[in-house]
Design a protein around this motif. Structure first.
Motif, PDB file in Angstrom:
ATOM      1  N   LYS A  93       0.817  -1.218   0.000  1.00 47.17           N
ATOM      2  CA  LYS A  93       0.000   0.000   0.000  1.00 47.17           C
ATOM      3  C   LYS A  93       0.853   1.272   0.000  1.00 47.17           C
ATOM      4  CE  LYS A  93      -4.066  -2.107   0.460  1.00 47.17           C
ATOM      5  NZ  LYS A  93      -5.157  -2.018  -0.552  1.00 47.17           N
ATOM      6  N   ALA A  94       1.775   1.376   0.964  1.00 47.57           N
ATOM      7  CA  ALA A  94       2.544   2.618   1.063  1.00 47.57           C
ATOM      8  C   ALA A  94       3.690   2.476   2.053  1.00 47.57           C
ATOM      9  CB  ALA A  94       1.645   3.777   1.488  1.00 47.57           C
ATOM     10  N   VAL A  95       4.661   3.352   1.893  1.00 44.63           N
ATOM     11  CA  VAL A  95       5.722   3.567   2.875  1.00 44.63           C
ATOM     12  C   VAL A  95       5.475   4.922   3.533  1.00 44.63           C
ATOM     13  CG1 VAL A  95       8.180   4.023   3.213  1.00 44.63           C
ATOM     14  CG2 VAL A  95       7.442   2.171   1.687  1.00 44.63           C
ATOM     15  N   ILE A  96       5.471   4.930   4.852  1.00 45.79           N
ATOM     16  CA  ILE A  96       5.288   6.167   5.615  1.00 45.79           C
ATOM     17  C   ILE A  96       6.595   6.461   6.340  1.00 45.79           C
ATOM     18  CG2 ILE A  96       4.002   7.353   7.425  1.00 45.79           C
ATOM     19  CD1 ILE A  96       1.648   5.468   6.836  1.00 45.79           C
ATOM     20  N   LEU A  97       7.251   7.542   5.950  1.00 49.60           N
ATOM     21  CA  LEU A  97       8.478   7.959   6.618  1.00 49.60           C
ATOM     22  C   LEU A  97       8.130   8.915   7.754  1.00 49.60           C
ATOM     23  CD1 LEU A  97      10.768   8.676   3.517  1.00 49.60           C
ATOM     24  CD2 LEU A  97      10.631   6.578   4.882  1.00 49.60           C
ATOM     25  N   ALA A  98       8.661   8.629   8.929  1.00 43.34           N
ATOM     26  CA  ALA A  98       8.401   9.465  10.108  1.00 43.34           C
ATOM     27  C   ALA A  98       9.661   9.488  10.971  1.00 43.34           C
ATOM     28  CB  ALA A  98       7.210   8.927  10.889  1.00 43.34           C
ATOM     29  N   THR A  99      10.757   9.873  10.358  1.00 49.54           N
ATOM     30  CA  THR A  99      12.079   9.762  10.989  1.00 49.54           C
ATOM     31  C   THR A  99      12.516  11.016  11.732  1.00 49.54           C
ATOM     32  OG1 THR A  99      13.027  10.385   8.851  1.00 49.54           O
ATOM     33  CG2 THR A  99      12.913   8.026   9.365  1.00 49.54           C
ATOM     34  N   GLY A 100      11.655  12.024  11.814  1.00 50.48           N
ATOM     35  CA  GLY A 100      12.039  13.238  12.510  1.00 50.48           C
ATOM     36  C   GLY A 100      12.886  14.157  11.655  1.00 50.48           C
ATOM     37  N   ASP A 101      13.655  15.011  12.332  1.00 50.13           N
ATOM     38  CA  ASP A 101      14.357  16.068  11.605  1.00 50.13           C
ATOM     39  C   ASP A 101      15.791  15.684  11.241  1.00 50.13           C
ATOM     40  OD1 ASP A 101      16.129  16.666  13.791  1.00 50.13           O
ATOM     41  OD2 ASP A 101      14.540  17.812  14.750  1.00 50.13           O
ATOM     42  N   TYR A 102      16.587  16.697  10.868  1.00 46.14           N
ATOM     43  CA  TYR A 102      17.964  16.446  10.420  1.00 46.14           C
ATOM     44  C   TYR A 102      18.973  17.219  11.263  1.00 46.14           C
ATOM     45  CZ  TYR A 102      17.027  20.896   7.978  1.00 46.14           C
ATOM     46  OH  TYR A 102      16.681  22.190   7.678  1.00 46.14           O
ATOM     47  N   THR A 103      18.630  17.536  12.509  1.00 43.42           N
ATOM     48  CA  THR A 103      19.497  18.413  13.299  1.00 43.42           C
ATOM     49  C   THR A 103      20.863  17.811  13.584  1.00 43.42           C
ATOM     50  OG1 THR A 103      18.375  17.626  15.306  1.00 43.42           O
ATOM     51  CG2 THR A 103      17.646  19.715  14.388  1.00 43.42           C
ATOM     52  N   ASN A 104      21.009  16.488  13.492  1.00 43.15           N
ATOM     53  CA  ASN A 104      22.310  15.854  13.722  1.00 43.15           C
ATOM     54  C   ASN A 104      23.025  15.486  12.425  1.00 43.15           C
ATOM     55  OD1 ASN A 104      20.443  14.282  16.236  1.00 43.15           O
ATOM     56  ND2 ASN A 104      21.952  15.872  16.657  1.00 43.15           N
ATOM     57  N   ASN A 105      22.602  16.091  11.321  1.00 43.68           N
ATOM     58  CA  ASN A 105      23.272  15.948  10.028  1.00 43.68           C
ATOM     59  C   ASN A 105      23.888  17.311   9.692  1.00 43.68           C
ATOM     60  OD1 ASN A 105      23.793  15.977   7.162  1.00 43.68           O
ATOM     61  ND2 ASN A 105      22.460  14.194   6.943  1.00 43.68           N
ATOM     62  N   PRO A 106      25.168  17.527  10.048  1.00 44.02           N
ATOM     63  CA  PRO A 106      25.769  18.855   9.871  1.00 44.02           C
ATOM     64  C   PRO A 106      25.704  19.378   8.445  1.00 44.02           C
ATOM     65  CG  PRO A 106      27.186  17.454  11.218  1.00 44.02           C
ATOM     66  CD  PRO A 106      26.103  16.568  10.663  1.00 44.02           C
ATOM     67  N   ALA A 107      25.806  18.503   7.470  1.00 42.22           N
ATOM     68  CA  ALA A 107      25.768  18.951   6.080  1.00 42.22           C
ATOM     69  C   ALA A 107      24.384  19.496   5.720  1.00 42.22           C
ATOM     70  CB  ALA A 107      26.146  17.802   5.145  1.00 42.22           C
ATOM     71  N   MET A 108      23.333  18.837   6.205  1.00 37.34           N
ATOM     72  CA  MET A 108      21.986  19.333   5.923  1.00 37.34           C
ATOM     73  C   MET A 108      21.701  20.613   6.698  1.00 37.34           C
ATOM     74  SD  MET A 108      19.646  15.899   5.567  1.00 37.34           S
ATOM     75  CE  MET A 108      18.444  16.742   4.562  1.00 37.34           C
ATOM     76  N   VAL A 109      22.175  20.694   7.934  1.00 36.94           N
ATOM     77  CA  VAL A 109      21.999  21.915   8.713  1.00 36.94           C
ATOM     78  C   VAL A 109      22.658  23.092   7.996  1.00 36.94           C
ATOM     79  CG1 VAL A 109      22.704  23.097  10.831  1.00 36.94           C
ATOM     80  CG2 VAL A 109      21.724  20.802  10.957  1.00 36.94           C
ATOM     81  N   ALA A 110      23.877  22.912   7.533  1.00 33.43           N
ATOM     82  CA  ALA A 110      24.598  23.984   6.859  1.00 33.43           C
ATOM     83  C   ALA A 110      23.876  24.448   5.599  1.00 33.43           C
ATOM     84  CB  ALA A 110      26.016  23.524   6.513  1.00 33.43           C
ATOM     85  N   ARG A 111      23.209  23.540   4.926  1.00 31.58           N
ATOM     86  CA  ARG A 111      22.548  23.881   3.667  1.00 31.58           C
ATOM     87  C   ARG A 111      21.154  24.453   3.880  1.00 31.58           C
ATOM     88  NH1 ARG A 111      21.173  19.492  -1.175  1.00 31.58           N
ATOM     89  NH2 ARG A 111      20.177  20.962  -2.633  1.00 31.58           N
ATOM     90  N   TRP A 112      20.380  23.878   4.809  1.00 33.06           N
ATOM     91  CA  TRP A 112      18.966  24.191   4.892  1.00 33.06           C
ATOM     92  C   TRP A 112      18.579  25.071   6.081  1.00 33.06           C
ATOM     93  CZ3 TRP A 112      16.505  23.152   0.598  1.00 33.06           C
ATOM     94  CH2 TRP A 112      16.978  22.126  -0.220  1.00 33.06           C
TER      95      TRP A 112
END
Length: 545
Positions: A249-268
């Motif tokens: 039927k579906a995949v539901i992603l519910a993994t929270g945020d990206y605060t511990n991904n420094p590369a994503m923090v720097a970009r977004w």
């Protein structure tokens, strides 16, 4: 032409996701696969199982993880339709007019059902419907109405009604005679939180519905797509093997945020880069997975939630604020929600509870200073009101044996007979602090803050010992923006079309807020949104919404 979001190698490397060829060691078949066992993932999996779907819940950690104490819901029976429409308009105004109003309306329509389900499945109430509220909602008796008969309860409640003139420092909103009522129980008491309730939800739903299988220590490392549709998830189990979880039927992603991904923090969301993060393991896994399947990210300027409710109470009061060099730096009537913005340009400090990215110190530190006359001030001198010294004492390290309702490692209030002693306790340069207090007292005496413009009614000299000071540590509680979704929690591509078979719920999706700062006008809106869109995703994926 709309250009889709492209991941950088650094963003992928900072996540749990894997590149390269993966050959699964086994294949398991499900209707719904949920990734992430938190405030959105647990409701998504629980609802899916109860609605008859064979459901897999994958969790990177060894158990359910969620933070915070308060989730809230709009109660439609106690609101007017115009009041709800005004709440949507009001909330959008506090989000820089960047919120998706369809998502706000979906929350207003469905949050009551989502909240009642969660509290019931957690064993906090036998009630399954809000009704007239008398059995579940009373700010004065919340613990009596909502408890599990053991340690977990609604230790406080801040339910309220948006009606008449709403005012918060620099902004106002007129609801007139209309009403938008929100229900806001706080689950605890601290150090217990919503995570403990969610663990009970999983236990109780699994006991009644074996259709739900939970796979802990199993991060999702890859989405599987067929003919443009997401059809499964590859998870890496704790023994290093890979399992393909097929989703009919579906995949539901519910993994929270990206605060511990420094590369994503720097970009977004670069504003939070130099601040400590409250959470661990939030490495943007769901964002990487969704983007790899064709989903698009919200525009830069992501919404951050930053606060410190734990070092001491009276955190909203406009006392004297000093940076860690002992200097006054702001009009203290600015408001707690914006302190992170102000502290971005203030000195760093090496204190307790630093995260791994800031071993030498971080932004977000300041001190509030006031004297013992505060209980004698007029009520108009406060934003929320005074808290008696005997209550405040549990926030002074070592003052109370086994203090209750606090995080012992976070309390940081001090009471001293002299300002020199207080400066030492707060680790402020004594001469600079004394000079700042002297200047502040001069402004109080003249009744006009010509330095920063704080309203005169909040000017009170610091003269009467003992003197009080709280060292505040503003950390990033959550980053609440992410993959573009619609009001059904479906992930959207760059053209605004749903990515078939893929949902993103909770802090992973948006723009529910859209502005640079989380709005604090309604306590518990963030968790309430997570509960609600976890439910919405499950129902919509199963054709029941």
């Amino acid at each position: 032409m709309n250009q889709s979001t492209q991941l950088t190698p650094q963003e992928i490397a900072c996540s749990a996701c894997e590149t390269g060829v993966i050959t699964p060691d086994r294949v398991l078949d499900f209707d719904i696969v949920v990734v992430g066992a938190g405030a959105a993932g647990v409701p998504a999996a629980g609802w899916a199982a109860e609605l008859g779907a064979k459901t897999a819940l994958l969790q990177k950690e060894s158990g359910v993880v969620s933070q915070g104490n308060c989730g809230s819901a709009i109660i439609r029976s106690r609101s007017t339709e115009a009041g709800i429409a005004k709440w949507i308009h009001h909330t959008n105004s506090l989000c820089g007019w960047r919120a998706d109003t369809k998502q706000l309306r979906a929350y207003a329509v469905h949050s009551e059902e989502a909240m009642m389900w969660l509290l019931n499945r957690a064993g906090l109430t036998p009630e399954t419907e809000y009704g007239d509220g008398s059995r579940v909602d009373n700010n004065a008796e919340s613990a009596k109405l909502l408890n599990d008969g053991d340690k977990l309860c609604a230790f406080r409640s801040t339910s309220g009604d948006f009606t008449g003139l709403w005012q918060d420092r620099g902004s106002t909103y007129d609801y007139g005679d209309d009403h938008c009522y929100f229900w806001a129980p706080w689950i605890g008491p601290k150090p217990l939180n919503v995570g403990h309730a969610l663990r009970k939800v999983v236990e109780n739903v699994r006991a009644a519905h074996p259709e739900l299988e939970v796979f802990y220590r199993t991060p999702a490392v890859r989405l599987v797509t067929e003919n443009g549709r997401v059809t499964g998830v590859i998870g890496r189990q704790h023994d290093g093997t890979h399992t393909l979880f097929r989703a009919a039927k579906a995949v539901i992603l519910a993994t929270g945020d990206y605060t511990n991904n420094p590369a994503m923090v720097a970009r977004w969301c670069p504003d939070i880069a130099e601040f400590d993060k409250k959470q661990f393991g939030k490495t943007g896994d769901g964002h990487v997975l969704a983007i790899s399947a064709g989903a698009d990210m919200e525009p830069v300027g992501h919404t951050k939630m930053m606060h410190d409710f734990d070092s001491a109470l009276m955190f909203e009061e406009p006392f004297l604020y000093l940076n860690m060099h002992g200097e006054r730096f702001t009009n203290e009537y600015t408001g707690f929600v914006y302190m992170g913005n102000l502290l971005r340009d203030q000195p760093s400090y090496k204190g307790n509870m630093l995260d791994a990215d800031h071993p030498d110190g971080s932004k977000g530190w300041y001190c509030t200073v006031y004297d013992s006359s505060y209980m004698e001030w007029d009520k108009d001198s406060f934003v929320d009101g005074p808290v008696p010294p005997f209550v405040m004492e549990k926030f002074i390290p070592g003052a109370v044996e086994n203090p209750q309702g606090v995080f012992k490692n976070l309390i940081d209030l001090h009471r001293c007979d002299t300002l020199e002693e207080l400066a030492a306790e707060l680790d402020l340069p004594c001469d600079a602090m004394l000079a700042s207090v002297a200047r502040y007292n001069q402004l109080c005496q003249q009744g006009c803050d010509t330095d920063f413009g704080k309203p005169a009614k909040y000017l009170h000299p610091i003269l009467k010992p003992p003197f009080w000071g709280a060292r505040k540590h503003i950390r990033v509680s959550a980053e609440v923006s992410g993959i573009r979704t619609n009001e059904n929690a479906q992930a959207l591509d760059a053209a605004g079309k749903p990515v078939e078979g893929l949902y993103c719920a909770g802090n992973l999706g948006g723009p529910f807020f859209g502005g640079s700062d989380y709005p604090f006008h309604q306590t518990g809106l963030s968790l309430g949104r997570c509960y609600t869109f976890g439910m919405i995703a499950a129902k919509h994926a199963l054709g029941m919404l």
